[in-house]
Design a protein around this motif. Structure first.
Motif, mmCIF file in Angstrom:
data_model
loop_
_atom_site.group_PDB
_atom_site.id
_atom_site.type_symbol
_atom_site.label_atom_id
_atom_site.label_comp_id
_atom_site.label_asym_id
_atom_site.label_seq_id
_atom_site.Cartn_x
_atom_site.Cartn_y
_atom_site.Cartn_z
ATOM 1 N N THR A 43 39.615 30.427 44.353
ATOM 2 C CA THR A 43 40.004 31.269 43.221
ATOM 3 C C THR A 43 39.291 32.608 43.260
ATOM 4 O OG1 THR A 43 40.460 29.326 41.844
ATOM 5 C CG2 THR A 43 40.086 31.419 40.702
ATOM 6 N N GLU A 44 38.008 32.606 43.603
ATOM 7 C CA GLU A 44 37.254 33.859 43.670
ATOM 8 C C GLU A 44 37.812 34.783 44.745
ATOM 9 O OE1 GLU A 44 32.753 33.020 43.278
ATOM 10 O OE2 GLU A 44 33.697 31.070 43.655
ATOM 11 N N CYS B 52 40.922 34.800 45.914
ATOM 12 C CA CYS B 52 42.235 35.282 45.474
ATOM 13 C C CYS B 52 42.108 36.391 44.435
ATOM 14 C CB CYS B 52 43.053 34.123 44.912
ATOM 15 S SG CYS B 52 43.556 32.899 46.140
ATOM 16 N N GLU B 53 41.250 36.185 43.456
ATOM 17 C CA GLU B 53 41.105 37.189 42.399
ATOM 18 C C GLU B 53 40.579 38.505 42.950
ATOM 19 O OE1 GLU B 53 38.694 35.248 39.488
ATOM 20 O OE2 GLU B 53 40.408 34.210 38.560
ATOM 21 N N LEU B 54 39.672 38.432 43.916
ATOM 22 C CA LEU B 54 39.134 39.651 44.512
ATOM 23 C C LEU B 54 40.220 40.402 45.286
ATOM 24 C CD1 LEU B 54 36.647 41.397 44.941
ATOM 25 C CD2 LEU B 54 36.017 39.940 46.876
ATOM 26 N N TRP C 243 43.534 40.156 44.811
ATOM 27 C CA TRP C 243 44.512 40.668 43.848
ATOM 28 C C TRP C 243 43.979 41.882 43.094
ATOM 29 C CZ3 TRP C 243 45.286 34.966 42.132
ATOM 30 C CH2 TRP C 243 46.252 34.358 42.960
ATOM 31 N N ASP C 244 42.727 41.821 42.674
ATOM 32 C CA ASP C 244 42.140 42.941 41.934
ATOM 33 C C ASP C 244 42.079 44.212 42.773
ATOM 34 O OD1 ASP C 244 41.821 41.350 39.728
ATOM 35 O OD2 ASP C 244 39.666 41.020 40.001
ATOM 36 N N SER C 245 42.009 44.045 44.097
ATOM 37 C CA SER C 245 41.931 45.211 44.978
ATOM 38 C C SER C 245 43.307 45.672 45.457
ATOM 39 C CB SER C 245 41.045 44.890 46.191
ATOM 40 O OG SER C 245 41.635 43.886 46.995
ATOM 41 N N LEU D 32 46.825 28.735 40.697
ATOM 42 C CA LEU D 32 47.036 29.696 41.780
ATOM 43 C C LEU D 32 48.509 29.831 42.149
ATOM 44 C CD1 LEU D 32 44.022 28.647 44.048
ATOM 45 C CD2 LEU D 32 44.194 30.700 42.619
ATOM 46 N N ARG E 18 50.369 32.125 41.561
ATOM 47 C CA ARG E 18 50.686 33.510 41.916
ATOM 48 C C ARG E 18 50.709 33.710 43.433
ATOM 49 N NH1 ARG E 18 47.058 38.817 40.083
ATOM 50 N NH2 ARG E 18 48.154 40.353 41.384
ATOM 51 N N HIS F 175 34.707 40.821 49.895
ATOM 52 C CA HIS F 175 33.947 41.652 48.958
ATOM 53 C C HIS F 175 33.398 42.888 49.665
ATOM 54 C CE1 HIS F 175 30.444 42.995 46.595
ATOM 55 N NE2 HIS F 175 31.181 42.624 45.558
ATOM 56 N N SER G 108 38.247 48.055 45.253
ATOM 57 C CA SER G 108 37.980 47.229 44.081
ATOM 58 C C SER G 108 37.505 48.072 42.916
ATOM 59 C CB SER G 108 36.939 46.166 44.419
ATOM 60 O OG SER G 108 35.744 46.771 44.834
#
Length: 231
Positions: A81-82, A84-86, A88-90, A114, A116, A222, A231
């Motif tokens: 999840t971490e 994926c979110e990173l 998507w956020d970028s 998840l 998405r 990251h 990001s």
């Protein structure tokens, strides 16, 4: 210029910690017949697609029933999840490119929140309440693919490159066949475990190892998104 980071995951044994597809049929089919079909596949007498259709058509359950079992027992690797979110956020895309079938992959993704994630896999077109033999479709297969591996993972990766100029596409996998082909011929960066990692080491293909969680992948994404200012 910012570089978008996209991640393409294999499913069974990679994003999912176990072979969820195998769990769907092993408890409900003849072990001897499955072993016989597996032998035909290993000998090159039938394709992966033919093997998969044959074993699932022996299961005396509907896809609805198997989907429930998949959601109950399928587990996503830690830190997914971490990652994926990173991504998507970028502004990146997260995909699953799998030789498996949608009816057991989708429930596992949905349970983990998840859904998405873009899914490229084989599909069962039969109604959820129908029993086998099922009707199958392969929207992510291309004739130019080197093998009848259900989904052309190289095509999934190359489409991301074509749709998002200046992108880096990371492939994450654990197996051979389609995974190895994607690692060699399409991915910019490879994260690997299991058979794929050993193949990459033997073939001198650069690959970053991951284990029980996606910590190494999370740190890499990251660092990349921080460097590019995405990001």
């Amino acid at each position: 210029m910012s570089v978008n980071i996209h991640v393409v995951f294999d499913f069974d044994g990679t994003l999912a910690t176990t072979f969820v597809g195998g769990e769907m049929f092993r408890c409900c089919t003849s072990p001897n017949r499955v072993a016989e079909l597996s032998g035909h596949f290993s000998a090159g007498e039938i394709s992966l697609r033919q093997y998969q259709e044959s074993v699932f058509d022996m299961v005396d359950e509907t896809t609805f029933e198997m989907s429930k079992r998949a959601a109950l027992h399928g587990c996503i690797r830690k830190r997914t999840t971490e990652v994926c979110e990173l991504v998507w956020d970028s502004g990146g895309v997260v995909s699953v490119a799998s030789a498996g079938l949608n009816f057991y992959i989708e429930p596992v993704l949905e349970k983990a929140g998840l859904d998405r994630i873009e899914l490229h896999s084989g599909k069962v077109l039969s109604e959820p309440g129908e029993r086998p033999p099922f009707r199958y479709d392969y929207p992510s297969y291309v004739k130019s693919c080197r093998g009848d591996w259900v989904t052309c993972k190289c095509e999934v990766i190359n489409r991301l490159k074509n749709n998002y100029g200046g992108s880096e596409v990371i492939f994450v996998g654990d197996g051979l066949l389609g995974d190895a082909c994607a690692a060699v011929n399409a991915a910019d960066t490879v994260f690997a475990t299991g058979k794929l990692l050993r193949y990459c080491e033997k073939s001198k293909i650069p690959a970053i190892e991951f284990g029980k969680d996606f910590g190494p992948l999370l740190r890499y994404v990251h660092a990349k998104t921080f460097i590019t200012g995405a990001s």
